[in-house]
Design an enzyme around this catalytic site. Sequence first.
Site, mmCIF file in Angstrom:
data_model
loop_
_atom_site.group_PDB
_atom_site.id
_atom_site.type_symbol
_atom_site.label_atom_id
_atom_site.label_comp_id
_atom_site.label_asym_id
_atom_site.label_seq_id
_atom_site.Cartn_x
_atom_site.Cartn_y
_atom_site.Cartn_z
ATOM 1 N N ARG A 70 0.811 -1.224 0.000
ATOM 2 C CA ARG A 70 0.000 0.000 0.000
ATOM 3 C C ARG A 70 0.837 1.263 0.000
ATOM 4 N NH1 ARG A 70 -3.281 -1.805 4.862
ATOM 5 N NH2 ARG A 70 -2.293 -3.848 4.717
ATOM 6 N N GLU A 107 1.699 -6.696 13.499
ATOM 7 C CA GLU A 107 0.571 -6.945 14.412
ATOM 8 C C GLU A 107 0.043 -8.357 14.195
ATOM 9 O OE1 GLU A 107 -2.234 -3.694 13.596
ATOM 10 O OE2 GLU A 107 -2.840 -3.811 15.687
HETATM 11 O O1 LIG Z 1 3.265 -0.564 11.861
HETATM 12 P P1 LIG Z 1 3.165 -2.032 11.582
HETATM 13 O O2 LIG Z 1 2.615 -2.809 12.739
HETATM 14 O O3 LIG Z 1 4.452 -2.595 11.107
HETATM 15 O O4 LIG Z 1 2.079 -2.245 10.431
HETATM 16 C C1 LIG Z 1 1.962 -1.454 9.286
HETATM 17 C C2 LIG Z 1 2.101 -2.245 8.007
HETATM 18 O O5 LIG Z 1 1.095 -3.260 7.907
HETATM 19 C C3 LIG Z 1 0.439 -3.147 6.648
HETATM 20 O O6 LIG Z 1 1.060 -3.863 5.665
HETATM 21 P P2 LIG Z 1 1.020 -5.449 5.573
HETATM 22 O O7 LIG Z 1 2.246 -5.988 6.252
HETATM 23 O O8 LIG Z 1 -0.301 -5.949 6.025
HETATM 24 O O9 LIG Z 1 1.275 -5.729 4.033
HETATM 25 P P3 LIG Z 1 0.509 -5.397 2.672
HETATM 26 O O10 LIG Z 1 0.536 -3.890 2.482
HETATM 27 O O11 LIG Z 1 1.377 -6.091 1.678
HETATM 28 O O12 LIG Z 1 -0.892 -5.920 2.777
HETATM 29 C C4 LIG Z 1 0.541 -1.683 6.330
HETATM 30 O O13 LIG Z 1 0.362 -1.444 4.934
HETATM 31 C C5 LIG Z 1 1.921 -1.323 6.818
HETATM 32 O O14 LIG Z 1 2.913 -1.599 5.846
HETATM 33 N N1 LIG Z 2 -4.779 -2.220 12.047
HETATM 34 C C1 LIG Z 2 -4.289 -2.245 10.805
HETATM 35 N N2 LIG Z 2 -5.029 -1.833 9.760
HETATM 36 C C2 LIG Z 2 -4.509 -1.849 8.500
HETATM 37 N N3 LIG Z 2 -3.279 -2.291 8.228
HETATM 38 C C3 LIG Z 2 -2.526 -2.719 9.245
HETATM 39 N N4 LIG Z 2 -1.279 -3.191 9.300
HETATM 40 C C4 LIG Z 2 -0.983 -3.483 10.577
HETATM 41 N N5 LIG Z 2 -2.003 -3.211 11.381
HETATM 42 C C5 LIG Z 2 -2.993 -2.735 10.575
#
Ligand SMILES: O=P(O)(O)OC[C@H]1O[C@H](OP(=O)(O)OP(=O)(O)O)[C@H](O)[C@@H]1O
Ligand SMILES: Nc1ncnc2[nH]cnc12
Length: 187
Positions: A70, A107
């Site tokens: 994202r 998370e």
């Molecule tokens: O602050 P944090 O606890 O590290 O979480 C934030 C991250 O989690 C989500 O990505 P995700 O790892 O779900 O990957 P994606 O964008 O590929 O779905 C979001 O887009 C951030 O990159």
């Molecule tokens: N609560 C949340 N919502 C969307 N993206 C996430 N990545 C990690 N935590 C998340």
Amino acid sequence: MLEEENGTDPRLLAISAAIRVVPHFPKPGIMFNDITPLLLRPKAFKDAIEIFAERYRGMGIHAVAGIEARGFMFGSPLAIAIGAKFIPLHKPGKLPGKTISEAYALEYGTDCLEMHVDAVQPGENVLIIDDLVATGGTLRAAIRVLERAGAEVVECGCIVGLPKFKAGYRINGRPVYMLVEAISKTS
Ligand SMILES: O=P(O)(O)OC[C@H]1O[C@H](OP(=O)(O)OP(=O)(O)O)[C@H](O)[C@@H]1O
Ligand SMILES: Nc1ncnc2[nH]cnc12
């Protein structure tokens, strides 16, 4: 509510309203802040990029590094808007060249970020962009990978973040800037 949301910039209210909160996704107890409705609203999407561009234009930023997936959606238009190159920080196994990588905890699991070693030159000023900061683990890994390659990380910018990342918060000593607050509690 953030200071700017409290009356001074109406664009932030529209951005905040365009984030959908989905309880218990992808796991029980997680309040998932979904930015895809923002992508469906061209004015709010453009305003989000413009607010970042207003902050970072003229700061000598050589590169915007976006975090898969994202962070790519917001980082690449911002790079164009401020005249910087765009560096994708990928999940493992997507880049064909020589890479450096950093593992991190999420998370809801663990992951790893990879970057082409020649994407950044030592001393270049880099801005990291992602959609959301929750634990900060992803940004921490992004900062590490860039600094190991010799970059100067100027700031980490996110569309949405947990309230603790409001003004003044730093990750690995680097400032974090977010447009709006995430909803983080299940009711
Ligand atoms: O602050 P944090 O606890 O590290 O979480 C934030 C991250 O989690 C989500 O990505 P995700 O790892 O779900 O990957 P994606 O964008 O590929 O779905 C979001 O887009 C951030 O990159
Ligand atoms: N609560 C949340 N919502 C969307 N993206 C996430 N990545 C990690 N935590 C998340």
